[in-house]
Enzyme design. Structure first.
Site, PDB file in Angstrom:
ATOM      1  N   ASP A  64       0.809  -1.222   0.000  1.00 58.37           N
ATOM      2  CA  ASP A  64       0.000   0.000   0.000  1.00 58.37           C
ATOM      3  C   ASP A  64       0.843   1.273   0.000  1.00 58.37           C
ATOM      4  O   ASP A  64       0.641   2.169   0.839  1.00 58.37           O
ATOM      5  CB  ASP A  64      -0.932   0.011   1.211  1.00 58.37           C
ATOM      6  CG  ASP A  64      -1.778  -1.246   1.307  1.00 58.37           C
ATOM      7  OD1 ASP A  64      -2.212  -1.746   0.262  1.00 58.37           O
ATOM      8  OD2 ASP A  64      -1.987  -1.742   2.447  1.00 58.37           O
ATOM      9  N   GLU A 109     -11.165   1.158  -4.182  1.00 61.46           N
ATOM     10  CA  GLU A 109     -10.503   1.595  -2.952  1.00 61.46           C
ATOM     11  C   GLU A 109      -9.239   2.369  -3.278  1.00 61.46           C
ATOM     12  O   GLU A 109      -8.892   2.577  -4.439  1.00 61.46           O
ATOM     13  CB  GLU A 109     -10.175   0.383  -2.075  1.00 61.46           C
ATOM     14  CG  GLU A 109      -9.277  -0.643  -2.749  1.00 61.46           C
ATOM     15  CD  GLU A 109      -9.129  -1.927  -1.941  1.00 61.46           C
ATOM     16  OE1 GLU A 109      -9.575  -1.970  -0.777  1.00 61.46           O
ATOM     17  OE2 GLU A 109      -8.566  -2.889  -2.480  1.00 61.46           O
TER      18      GLU A 109
END
Length: 572
Positions: free
Chosen positions: A60, A232
């Site tokens: 991430d 997302e």
């Protein structure tokens, strides 16, 4: 070696009239890690760099630029310190300069699985201040932290109680107005499993709180008719009068992808790019050599020379589906085509070696961030290096480098690797498919103390190669021993979906110093020792796939390091 304070925990234990004796600390002389991946053996031409830029469990990634420096953060889940902060001058060579969550009182992960905790941080720089927004899953919700120096100190979390969902990020428009984006449930009842939406709300930077109404920018994904899952990781950028909304889609597994939409107005409507996704590896042959999969969750940054680059996560697999190194950070240039950003054309593989930016440093090595290298810690610095992590937040100071200079002293705890609290285990990432990790330790002098080296994926999936001192001499058929001083029992223990079990044991003559090592090659792990007579194997051909993310579950990668624990022989 960059350093970080071991702890800043103040213990408030009442003094009792009679206290049981504490077990003596276990002393570790050094720890060494070597990586030997075939894919990293390719020569690096001048002006090129190696992918991933952060190998081993750096998922991430989010990136920002302040002047001529770049700053990057990653998810760290239930590890502490949390949210590592990296700095680079050329997007390729990265130095870990600190952590956003670096004080024990900031968050607490007790009771959580290792893949809970802090998810998908997003970093931005604006007007002299760095901002990180994040989600502490099952441990507080969404929050923001700030710093004027990205190395820290960072502020305590400021909670955002009105924001549900995950993956928050900030966008600063040219007029100074800030906006908070995040993934959340759709406005109505979800139509299918994985149906999510991207929401946005104005954000008051002075109060560090969202204000005004929340609105949905994307419902479901770029093609709602296909029931897309898990839109997302939203980020907004402004370029040439357009607002670009950059999101991940498809979940973080093999179907992961990156998509982009744009609008003339910040609130939309946002129109998808006709050639989405702008990054994926899901359509490539499964039998390709050295596959990179799971690509997505990208963040874009513009360099001082005007060119754009993307950092994103992906995984290096073996056996088609296994990856012990978790989700790692990769880098690729962004090409703008007809007003749209593209990271990688459809059908192309993510390269292990690629041309770098024009301002790439002449330093050839990217170690210890990536490539093949040997890393060794002699434990001869005042503080632990930033490569080390704790499993959840420590509540007491069980490790120190001061009491025995040149050695790491670990006070064994009753917590084992299967605890949902903090065991006496120091972790550094496994960064290679083919690796060796070893340590030298002083064998515990007391019965009831066990110490050694562990390979750990989560609280239910791990290996522990340990040693304990046995006071009794070796009995019949037990092997070598010292009839007067007892012997050492070496053991390999593992935990998996099948539960905990002892894989192998061996009795060794009484000794003070023991060398232990773990070797891995894909899913083949081996565990060895040297008790003064050269290296020998305790167990070979062990199943390393139990340390892979697909088997163990969750979102992290395997780690390695020294561990000490006490058994029921010690009362605490």
């Amino acid at each position: 070696m960059a350093a970080v304070a071991l702890f800043s925990v103040a213990l408030a234990t009442p003094v009792l009239a009679v206290q049981p004796a504490e077990p003596a600390p276990v002393l570790f002389d050094w720890f060494e890690y070597t990586g030997r991946d075939i894919a990293f053996g390719t020569p690096l031409p001048e002006g090129h760099y190696r992918n991933p830029i952060l190998a081993g469990f750096h998922p991430d990634p989010s990136i920002t630029r302040a002047g001529d420096r770049f700053y990057l953060v990653n998810s760290s889940f239930a590890y502490f310190p949390g949210i590592p902060v990296f700095e680079s001058e050329d997007l390729v060579h990265w130095n870990r300069i600190g952590h956003v969550i670096d004080r024990p009182g900031m968050l607490d992960f007790d009771g959580l699985g290792m893949s809970r905790g802090v998810f998908a941080p997003a970093i931005e720089y604006h007007d002299g201040t760095f901002y990180v927004v994040n989600t502490a899953v099952d441990s507080g919700g969404n929050f923001i932290a700030t710093a004027t120096d990205p190395a820290g100190p960072w502020s305590d979390p400021v909670w955002l109680p009105t924001v549900d969902g995950i993956d928050p990020s900030l966008f600063f428009d040219d007029d100074g107005q800030a906006y908070l984006l995040n993934n959340g449930p759709p406005a109505g009842e979800p139509r299918y499993d994985g149906h999510r939406a991207i929401w946005m709300q104005a954000f008051d930077i002075a109060k560090l709180q969202p204000v005004g109404p929340r609105r949905v920018l994307v419902d479901g994904g770029v093609d709602p008719s296909a029931n897309p899952i898990w839109i997302e990781g939203p980020h907004i950028y402004r370029r040439d009068g357009w607002y670009y909304l950059n999101c991940a889609e498809g979940g973080t597994g093999p179907q992961h992808s990156q998509v982009v939409l744009r609008s003339r107005e910040v609130w939309g409507p946002y129109v998808p790019y006709g050639r989405n996704p702008i990054l994926t590896q899901r359509d490539l042959p499964a039998d390709r050599a050295h596959p990179v999969t799971n690509a997505g969750h990208a963040d874009l940054v513009q360099a001082p020379d005007g060119n754009w680059w993307a950092t994103f996560l992906a995984s290096r697999n073996y056996g088609g589906v296994h990856y012990n190194t978790g989700r790692e950070t990769f880098l690729l240039p962004v090409e703008w085509k007809d007003g749209w950003p593209t990271i990688l054309d459809h059908g192309l593989e993510i390269p292990y070696v690629a041309p770098g930016p024009a301002f790439l440093s002449r330093r050839a090595s990217q170690a210890p961030s990536t490539g093949n290298f040997t890393w060794r810690d002699e434990f001869d610095t005042p503080e632990l290096g930033r490569e080390w992590m704790f499993v959840r937040v420590p509540k007491q100071a069980w490790a120190d480098l001061a009491s025995h200079p040149g050695r790491l002293a670990i006070e064994p705890l009753a917590e084992g690797l299967d605890t949902l609290r903090n065991p006496a285990f120091l972790a550094r990432r496994q960064q290679h498919l083919a690796f060796e990790a070893g340590t030298a330790l002083q064998v515990p002098a007391e019965a009831g103390t066990e110490a050694g080296i562990a390979a750990f994926q989560n609280e239910t999936h791990w290996y522990f190669l340990g040693a304990r001192r046995v006071a009794e001499p070796v009995g019949e058929g037990g092997g070598e021993g010292d009839a007067e001083g007892g012997h050492i029992e070496l053991f390999l223990e593992k935990s998996s979906h099948a539960g905990r079990q002892v894989v192998a044991t061996r009795a060794l003559p009484a000794t003070d110093t023991l060398l232990l090592k773990i070797e891995g090659d894909g899913g083949d792990y081996a565990f060895g020792f040297d008790a003064g007579q050269g290296w020998q194997w305790l167990a070979r051909g062990q199943d390393g796939t139990l340390l892979s993310t697909d088997v163990a579950g969750g979102f992290i990668g395997a780690v390695l390091g020294p561990h000490a624990r006490i058994t029921q022989n010690h009362e605490r």
